[in-house]
Each structure stands twice: as structure tokens, then as C-alpha cells.
Design an enzyme around this catalytic site. Structure first.
Site, PDB file in Angstrom:
ATOM      1  N   GLU A 114       0.861  -1.192   0.000  1.00 59.95           N
ATOM      2  CA  GLU A 114       0.000   0.000   0.000  1.00 59.95           C
ATOM      3  C   GLU A 114       0.891   1.233   0.000  1.00 59.95           C
ATOM      4  OE1 GLU A 114      -3.205  -0.052   2.842  1.00 59.95           O
ATOM      5  OE2 GLU A 114      -3.920  -1.986   2.151  1.00 59.95           O
ATOM      6  N   HIS A 229      -9.357  10.107   2.771  1.00 58.37           N
ATOM      7  CA  HIS A 229      -8.960   9.037   1.847  1.00 58.37           C
ATOM      8  C   HIS A 229      -9.222   9.529   0.435  1.00 58.37           C
ATOM      9  CE1 HIS A 229      -8.463   5.106   0.031  1.00 58.37           C
ATOM     10  NE2 HIS A 229      -8.116   4.599   1.205  1.00 58.37           N
ATOM     11  N   ARG A 275      -1.603   9.385   1.244  1.00 51.99           N
ATOM     12  CA  ARG A 275      -3.011   9.699   0.980  1.00 51.99           C
ATOM     13  C   ARG A 275      -3.337  11.172   0.881  1.00 51.99           C
ATOM     14  NH1 ARG A 275      -5.804   5.255   4.908  1.00 51.99           N
ATOM     15  NH2 ARG A 275      -5.082   3.565   3.598  1.00 51.99           N
ATOM     16  N   HIS A 335     -11.768  10.051   6.466  1.00 51.30           N
ATOM     17  CA  HIS A 335     -11.567   8.610   6.652  1.00 51.30           C
ATOM     18  C   HIS A 335     -11.067   8.258   8.043  1.00 51.30           C
ATOM     19  CE1 HIS A 335     -10.718   4.514   5.498  1.00 51.30           C
ATOM     20  NE2 HIS A 335      -9.442   4.648   5.783  1.00 51.30           N
ATOM     21  N   ARG A 370      -1.471   9.158   8.855  1.00 50.70           N
ATOM     22  CA  ARG A 370      -1.338   7.725   9.154  1.00 50.70           C
ATOM     23  C   ARG A 370      -0.924   6.932   7.926  1.00 50.70           C
ATOM     24  NH1 ARG A 370      -4.865   3.352   8.604  1.00 50.70           N
ATOM     25  NH2 ARG A 370      -6.672   4.666   8.175  1.00 50.70           N
TER      26      ARG A 370
HETATM   27  P1  FAD Z   1     -14.259   1.095  15.857  1.00 52.31           P
HETATM   28  O1  FAD Z   1     -13.989  -0.190  15.194  1.00 52.31           O
HETATM   29  O2  FAD Z   1     -14.754   2.201  15.005  1.00 52.31           O
HETATM   30  O3  FAD Z   1     -15.289   0.811  17.003  1.00 52.31           O
HETATM   31  C1  FAD Z   1     -15.827   1.865  17.773  1.00 52.31           C
HETATM   32  C2  FAD Z   1     -16.929   1.287  18.614  1.00 52.31           C
HETATM   33  O4  FAD Z   1     -17.370   2.220  19.589  1.00 52.31           O
HETATM   34  C3  FAD Z   1     -18.165   0.905  17.820  1.00 52.31           C
HETATM   35  O5  FAD Z   1     -18.563  -0.345  18.302  1.00 52.31           O
HETATM   36  C4  FAD Z   1     -19.179   1.987  18.180  1.00 52.31           C
HETATM   37  O6  FAD Z   1     -20.513   1.568  18.074  1.00 52.31           O
HETATM   38  C5  FAD Z   1     -18.791   2.238  19.620  1.00 52.31           C
HETATM   39  N1  FAD Z   1     -19.182   3.535  20.164  1.00 52.31           N
HETATM   40  C6  FAD Z   1     -18.918   4.762  19.666  1.00 52.31           C
HETATM   41  N2  FAD Z   1     -19.427   5.706  20.488  1.00 52.31           N
HETATM   42  C7  FAD Z   1     -20.013   5.061  21.532  1.00 52.31           C
HETATM   43  C8  FAD Z   1     -20.718   5.476  22.687  1.00 52.31           C
HETATM   44  N3  FAD Z   1     -20.931   6.761  22.952  1.00 52.31           N
HETATM   45  N4  FAD Z   1     -21.207   4.535  23.530  1.00 52.31           N
HETATM   46  C9  FAD Z   1     -21.029   3.210  23.278  1.00 52.31           C
HETATM   47  N5  FAD Z   1     -20.369   2.757  22.184  1.00 52.31           N
HETATM   48  C10 FAD Z   1     -19.871   3.676  21.329  1.00 52.31           C
HETATM   49  N6  FAD Z   1      -7.540   0.653   8.980  1.00 52.31           N
HETATM   50  C11 FAD Z   1      -6.577  -0.243   8.699  1.00 52.31           C
HETATM   51  O7  FAD Z   1      -5.596  -0.350   9.431  1.00 52.31           O
HETATM   52  N7  FAD Z   1      -6.690  -1.035   7.605  1.00 52.31           N
HETATM   53  C12 FAD Z   1      -7.743  -0.977   6.756  1.00 52.31           C
HETATM   54  O8  FAD Z   1      -7.815  -1.728   5.802  1.00 52.31           O
HETATM   55  C13 FAD Z   1      -8.761  -0.032   7.024  1.00 52.31           C
HETATM   56  N8  FAD Z   1      -9.817   0.092   6.192  1.00 52.31           N
HETATM   57  C14 FAD Z   1     -10.838   0.934   6.560  1.00 52.31           C
HETATM   58  C15 FAD Z   1     -11.976   0.989   5.762  1.00 52.31           C
HETATM   59  C16 FAD Z   1     -13.044   1.786   6.126  1.00 52.31           C
HETATM   60  C17 FAD Z   1     -14.277   1.833   5.258  1.00 52.31           C
HETATM   61  C18 FAD Z   1     -12.964   2.552   7.311  1.00 52.31           C
HETATM   62  C19 FAD Z   1     -14.113   3.425   7.723  1.00 52.31           C
HETATM   63  C20 FAD Z   1     -11.825   2.522   8.085  1.00 52.31           C
HETATM   64  C21 FAD Z   1     -10.753   1.717   7.714  1.00 52.31           C
HETATM   65  N9  FAD Z   1      -9.602   1.655   8.497  1.00 52.31           N
HETATM   66  C22 FAD Z   1      -8.627   0.758   8.182  1.00 52.31           C
HETATM   67  C23 FAD Z   1      -9.535   2.349   9.775  1.00 52.31           C
HETATM   68  C24 FAD Z   1      -9.858   1.347  10.884  1.00 52.31           C
HETATM   69  O9  FAD Z   1     -10.861   0.464  10.441  1.00 52.31           O
HETATM   70  C25 FAD Z   1     -10.326   2.015  12.144  1.00 52.31           C
HETATM   71  O10 FAD Z   1      -9.494   3.089  12.468  1.00 52.31           O
HETATM   72  C26 FAD Z   1     -10.304   1.027  13.295  1.00 52.31           C
HETATM   73  O11 FAD Z   1     -11.054  -0.119  12.964  1.00 52.31           O
HETATM   74  C27 FAD Z   1     -10.846   1.672  14.546  1.00 52.31           C
HETATM   75  O12 FAD Z   1     -11.001   0.687  15.513  1.00 52.31           O
HETATM   76  P2  FAD Z   1     -11.542   1.104  16.937  1.00 52.31           P
HETATM   77  O13 FAD Z   1     -11.582  -0.154  17.751  1.00 52.31           O
HETATM   78  O14 FAD Z   1     -10.765   2.229  17.459  1.00 52.31           O
HETATM   79  O15 FAD Z   1     -13.006   1.665  16.662  1.00 52.31           O
HETATM   80  C1  SIN Z   2      -7.774   1.117   2.465  1.00 52.26           C
HETATM   81  O1  SIN Z   2      -8.004  -0.082   2.314  1.00 52.26           O
HETATM   82  O2  SIN Z   2      -7.429   1.899   1.574  1.00 52.26           O
HETATM   83  C2  SIN Z   2      -7.912   1.667   3.828  1.00 52.26           C
HETATM   84  C3  SIN Z   2      -6.773   1.212   4.595  1.00 52.26           C
HETATM   85  C4  SIN Z   2      -6.557   2.081   5.774  1.00 52.26           C
HETATM   86  O3  SIN Z   2      -7.368   2.939   6.090  1.00 52.26           O
HETATM   87  O4  SIN Z   2      -5.510   1.895   6.384  1.00 52.26           O
END
Ligand code: FAD
Ligand code: SIN
Length: 529
Positions: A114, A229, A275, A335, A370
Site C-alpha cells: 500500500e 482518503h 493519501r 476517513h 497515518r
Molecule cells: P471502531 O472499530 O470504530 O469501534 C468503535 C466502537 O465504539 C463501535 O462499536 C461503536 O458503536 C462504539 N461507540 C462509539 N461511540 C459510543 C458510545 N458513545 N457509547 C457506546 N459505544 C460507542 N484501517 C486499517 O488499518 N486497515 C484498513 O484496511 C482499514 N480500512 C478501513 C476501511 C473503512 C471503510 C474505514 C471506515 C476505516 C478503515 N480503516 C482501516 C480504519 C480502521 O478500520 C479504524 O481506524 C479502526 O477499525 C478503529 O477501531 P476502533 O476499535 O478504534 O473503533
Molecule cells: C484502504 O483499504 O485503503 C484503507 C486502509 C486504511 O485505512 O488503512
């Protein structure tokens, strides 16, 4: 809903939350509150993969060097070292637990390339890596008898007593209020993409954890750094579905309306530039040409495209497009949030008893920008690390005396008649705090958001109001931070200060409600309580 008592309270159910819950499984009662269904955060939507130095040509040092370069001079090197050194261990643990990452024909783990990675280092499960990781972590958490998961439970405020966080107030699915008291509380609430009109993020990404921690008095950092993104699907009426960077990693290229490639002229790193640079180049090309920008995979074998990217191909098909053959219209979308609740290397915030991990936190691993696929890794590594630190904290400090419903609410806002609509907030943020920023627009955004903040109703009894409050509070913090940083660096681009300025700005913009606003150069060690 009844008040709850536990040893560990985890807010959120993405990768950071679940990995922390697994870490704490043997150490007491854990309650996980999540505001939607179990898998509604960003984790389950992650596409490209998870980066870790597990390949023969790779090393944690090389991964760290790429991470630091992408971070544009603002990463915390000690946090990056933790990420890249512990990364392989925690990713191998996922494999040992049964993660079905793609493999080469000889059985070795397949590694993708990537942008801004100097080697292939991204483990993936076709184009739905997050779904696979989420499946695996949920499978493990479901088997843990001392972890209780409560869905549709919205945390609205931290409970703070005598300078210590002792849990959170929340609303259940019926809007009833409860207090969850705990020795240690972890915010793992993910990002804030919903602040912007165009976003790849799911509806739950409203920055709640940042707003909650800020109101409780914890310190914020780096909130001006929002990653846009470059390639979200740009079809009228269709969601801004992410078109993974892995597409370009496999050979997809960007073209303009005339079908001409433009990234080689826009950036020395071409289509695989970081990005922020690709996103700005796309916006400039669209403005220059007056037409749209497209991703094309026409040089890749269609069978390969369908097999490697089935989820993206299906999303394109829903929009009437053939990923392998058609030019796919793309545009930038919010993103990822690099900044957040300021934490030390153990995930401790500046408020005793409150921890943060994953996208809600600012551990400093991403700096100003990032590196792709480092976010899942951050959630995995720092979720586990925060779990270890919470265990230690609880052993040293014990459970607080629960005070149902009476703990000092961190914020009480005056009741007013009207505030903005959510789309007004999102439009303003997209226009004035988006990809291209300048002083006058940021100042206007700050003032308008400040007026809106003053007009908000109390959030505590109503999920819709809580959502709007989060958006406005985090928007205010973001606009203020972006206005203060008078330079361009990483994802933060000021057209009135287009150069990076290391003399004045190789620092972190921080803010806390307790009156501390700062330009902080010294954030290198653990935060002391
Ligand atoms: P999340 O997985 O977002 O979970 C947050 C949780 O908190 C959810 O369950 C939500 O419901 C809960 N929540 C929020 N507010 C409250 C509240 N007030 N009370 C109770 N619960 C609450 N990163 C990579 O490294 N690789 C990738 O390939 C990649 N692809 C991505 C593709 C997309 C479409 C997106 C949107 C992001 C991508 N990212 C990727 C970024 C990555 O997915 C996220 O940064 C990461 O998953 C965040 O994880 P987290 O555990 O911090 O939060
Ligand atoms: C992507 O697949 O382009 C998203 C990956 C990331 O957010 O790190």
C-alpha cells in the site's frame, strides 16, 4: 436500566475494545457497552488489511521508518517503536487464534503493498480484512464468561469523583439512563468521520469518546489532523464506499475525464503517494479539468479483480459499475482521525482511571498522517497494552465506591431552544475544515460551531441530542486546533501557510477543558497522574 458495577468498563466494540476485553478476561468482571449492534464500528468495514513486519524482507525498524516518514515529523518515536515491535507478536497471535488471512500458493501469508510502505507488509483477507478480524475477536470474546457485552448502550458522559474517573453514564436502547461503575474505564469509541459531509465511516463514528473525555477534563491532542482518503466511490445517491488503496497497490491508476493519468505529474511518488497528497491532487485535477477523476483497473485481469476485491466489486455493481472494466468515479472523503484523547504509552489519559485506545486515542503513532493499514494494528496492539495497564491500575487502586446516579456529571449544558441540524454541521466541516483550509474559513467555522455549542440541549437523556453534541463539540475542538496550526503538514493543509515549518510547529496542539491549551513540545514520556 439498572446501574452496573464491574472491575473494567470498556466503551466500544471494535478491535481496540475487543482486544482489551480479551486481555482482561481473567482479571475481574468486564462490561462492554456498545451503542449499536456489535459490529457497527469501522473495524468490521476495514478493507485493505493490517500492517506488520512479518515478511522476510521486512523488520520492525523498516516499518517504523515508513511510519515516521508518513507522520511528517510529528509521530512519537517511542510509541511508533511499541507499535512496530509488538505488531508482529499480536498479529501472529491472531493467526494462531485462526485468522484466515490470504496465503500464497506455497502457504506463506500473502502480503500486499500500500502507499508509502517500502515493502509488501499488509496482511489481508481479500478486501474484507476487518470483517475477518472482527469475526475472530467476537468468537473469542463470546466465550469469555466474565465479559458481558451490552448492545445499544450509549455512553454519554464519564463519571468523575475526586479527580478520578469511576465509570460512565449511559442510555440503554429504551433511552433509560444508567451508571456503570468500574475500577478502570477504557474509551474505545473509534473515530469521527461523521463530522464531515463526505466520509467513508459508518454512522456510529461521531467522536463520542473525544467529547466525553473532553467534558470530563482529559487532554486532547493533534485534533487538526484528519485523514481524507483519496478514493471513495463518488456516485450521486450512493454511499461513499471506500475503494481500498490496495487497488492501487495491485496496479489500479487514477485518470482524469479524458482518460489521462495525472499522478506522475502531480507527485514524485505517483499513484502510490501518501493519501493526503493523492487526495489533494485529485481535488486539484477535478477543479483544473472541470471533470471527474476515476480509478481504472483496465490493465488488471478481470478474474483477478473479482477474486481479490469481491466486496468492492459488489459495491460498485450496486452502483451500476463493473470494477474490472468501467472507470470508477472517485473523490476524497474523511476517513480517519489521527488526533484524539491524549494517551501515554500505556493508554492512560490525563484523567486518572480513564484509558483510551484505538482511533479515539492519540497515542502519537500516526503523527500528522497515518500510514495505510496501521490503524487496525494500533487498535490491536494498544488495546492489549491498555488492558495490561488497566489490570495494574485496578490492582493498585481498587473499585470505587459506586454512587448511583449521583457522581459529578462532567458537563451540564444550559437548555436552549434550537441548535444546528446534523447536516449543517457536516456541510460546514466539509467546506471550512476539510481538505483545503485557511485562516478566515477556520475562524468562521470556529465561531459558528461555538455558537452552536452554546445552543445545544443537555445531551444526557436523548441519543439524537447526544450525537449532535458530540459532533459539535469535536468540530469545535478540531476547528480551533486547525486554526492554531499555522503551517501545512501531513493531512493538515493551510493554503495561507502552505509550507511545513519545523521551527515553530514540530509540536502538538493540545487542549483540555480545565483551561489548559497548549502547543506542546515535550510530550515524549508517559503522562503522570
Ligand atoms: P471502531 O472499530 O470504530 O469501534 C468503535 C466502537 O465504539 C463501535 O462499536 C461503536 O458503536 C462504539 N461507540 C462509539 N461511540 C459510543 C458510545 N458513545 N457509547 C457506546 N459505544 C460507542 N484501517 C486499517 O488499518 N486497515 C484498513 O484496511 C482499514 N480500512 C478501513 C476501511 C473503512 C471503510 C474505514 C471506515 C476505516 C478503515 N480503516 C482501516 C480504519 C480502521 O478500520 C479504524 O481506524 C479502526 O477499525 C478503529 O477501531 P476502533 O476499535 O478504534 O473503533
Ligand atoms: C484502504 O483499504 O485503503 C484503507 C486502509 C486504511 O485505512 O488503512
Amino acid at each position: 436500566m439498572a446501574d452496573l458495577e464491574c472491575d473494567f468498563l470498556i466503551v466500544g466494540s471494535g478491535i481496540a475494545a475487543l482486544r482489551a476485553a480479551i486481555e482482561l478476561a481473567d482479571d475481574g468482571q468486564t462490561v462492554v457497552l456498545t451503542k449499536g449492534g456489535a459490529e457497527q464500528g469501522s473495524t468490521a468495514f476495514a478493507q485493505g488489511g493490517i500492517a506488520a513486519a512479518v515478511g522476510d524482507a521486512d523488520s520492525p525498524e523498516l516499518h517504523a521508518a515508513d511510519t515516521l516518514a508518513a507522520g511528517d515529523g510529528l509521530c512519537r518515536p517511542d510509541a511508533v517503536r511499541v507499535l512496530t515491535t509488538l505488531g508482529p507478536r499480536y498479529v501472529r497471535e491472531l493467526i494462531d487464534w485462526g485468522a484466515r488471512f490470504d496465503r500464497e500458493t506455497d502457504g506463506r501469508i500473502a502480503l500486499a503493498r500500500e502507499a508509502a510502505h517500502s515493502v509488501r507488509r499488509v496482511l489481508h483477507a481479500r478486501d474484507a480484512t476487518g470483517r475477518e478480524i472482527s469475526r475472530l475477536l467476537w468468537q473469542r470474546v463470546s466465550a469469555l464468561t466474565r465479559v458481558r457485552v451490552i448492545e445499544h448502550a450509549l455512553a454519554v458522559d464519564a463519571v468523575v469523583a475526586d479527580g478520578r474517573c469511576t465509570g460512565a453514564r449511559y442510555l440503554d436502547g429504551q433511552g433509560r439512563q444508567g451508571v456503570a461503575s468500574a475500577a478502570a474505564t477504557l474509551l474505545a469509541t473509534g473515530g469521527a468521520g461523521q463530522l464531515f459531509r463526505e466520509t467513508t465511516n459508518p454512522p456510529v463514528a461521531t467522536g463520542d469518546g473525544i467529547a466525553i473525555a473532553y467534558r470530563a477534563g482529559a487532554r486532547m491532542a493533534d485534533l487538526e489532523f484528519v485523514q481524507f482518503h483519496p478514493t471513495a466511490l463518488d456516485v450521486d445517491g450512493a454511499p461513499r464506499f471506500l475503494l481500498s488503496e490496495a487497488l492501487r497497490g495491485e496496479g489500479a491508476v487514477l485518470v482524469n475525464e479524458a482518460g489521462v493519468r495525472f499522478m506522475q505529474h502531480a507527485d514524485p511518488a505517483g499513484d502510490l503517494a501518501p493519501r493526503d497528497r493523492v487526495a489533494r491532487a485529485i481535488a486539484r485535477e477535478a477543479e483544473r479539468s472541470g471533470g471527474r477523476v476515476y480509478l481504472t483497473l483496465e490493465d488488471l485481469p478481470p478474474d483477478f479483480v473479482q477474486t481479490r476485491f469481491p466486496t468492492i466489486a459488489a459495491a460498485c455493481a450496486r452502483a451500476g459499475l463493473d470494477l474490472a472494466r468501467d472507470r470508477i468515479p472517485v473523490g476524497p472523503a474523511a476517513h480517519y482521525l489521527m488526533g484524539g484523547v491524549d494517551v501515554d504509552l500505556d493508554g492512560r489519559t490525563s484523567l486518572s482511571g480513564l484509558f483510551a485506545a484505538g482511533e479515539v486515542a492519540c497515542s502519537g503513532v500516526h503523527g500528522a498522517n497515518r500510514l495505510a493499514s496501521n490503524s487496525l494494528l494500533e487498535g490491536l496492539v494498544f488495546g492489549a497494552v491498555a488492558g495490561v495497564a488497566m489490570r495494574r491500575w485496578a490492582a493498585e487502586n481498587g473499585r470505587p465506591v459506586p454512587s448511583p446516579g449521583s457522581g459529578a456529571r462532567a458537563s451540564v449544558q444550559p437548555e436552549r431552544a434550537s441548535g444546528p441540524t446534523e447536516s449543517e454541521v457536516r456541510d460546514l466541516m466539509w467546506r471550512d475544515v476539510g481538505l483545503f483550509r485557511d485562516g478566515p474559513r477556520l475562524a468562521r467555522a470556529r465561531d459558528t460551531l461555538g455558537e452552536w455549542e452554546a445552543a445545544l440541549e443537555p445531551a444526557v437523556s436523548d441519543p439524537d441530542a447526544a450525537r449532535l453534541t458530540s459532533l459539535v463539540t469535536v468540530g469545535c475542538l478540531m476547528a480551533r486546533a486547525a486554526l492554531r496550526r499555522e503551517e501545512s503538514r501531513g493531512a493538515h493543509y493551510r493554503s495561507d501557510f502552505p509550507e511545513r515549518n519545523d521551527i515553530d510547529w514540530a509540536r502538538h496542539v493540545t487542549e483540555s477543558r480545565n483551561g489548559e491549551t497548549g502547543i506542546d513540545a515535550g510530550r515524549t514520556g508517559p503522562i503522570r497522574h
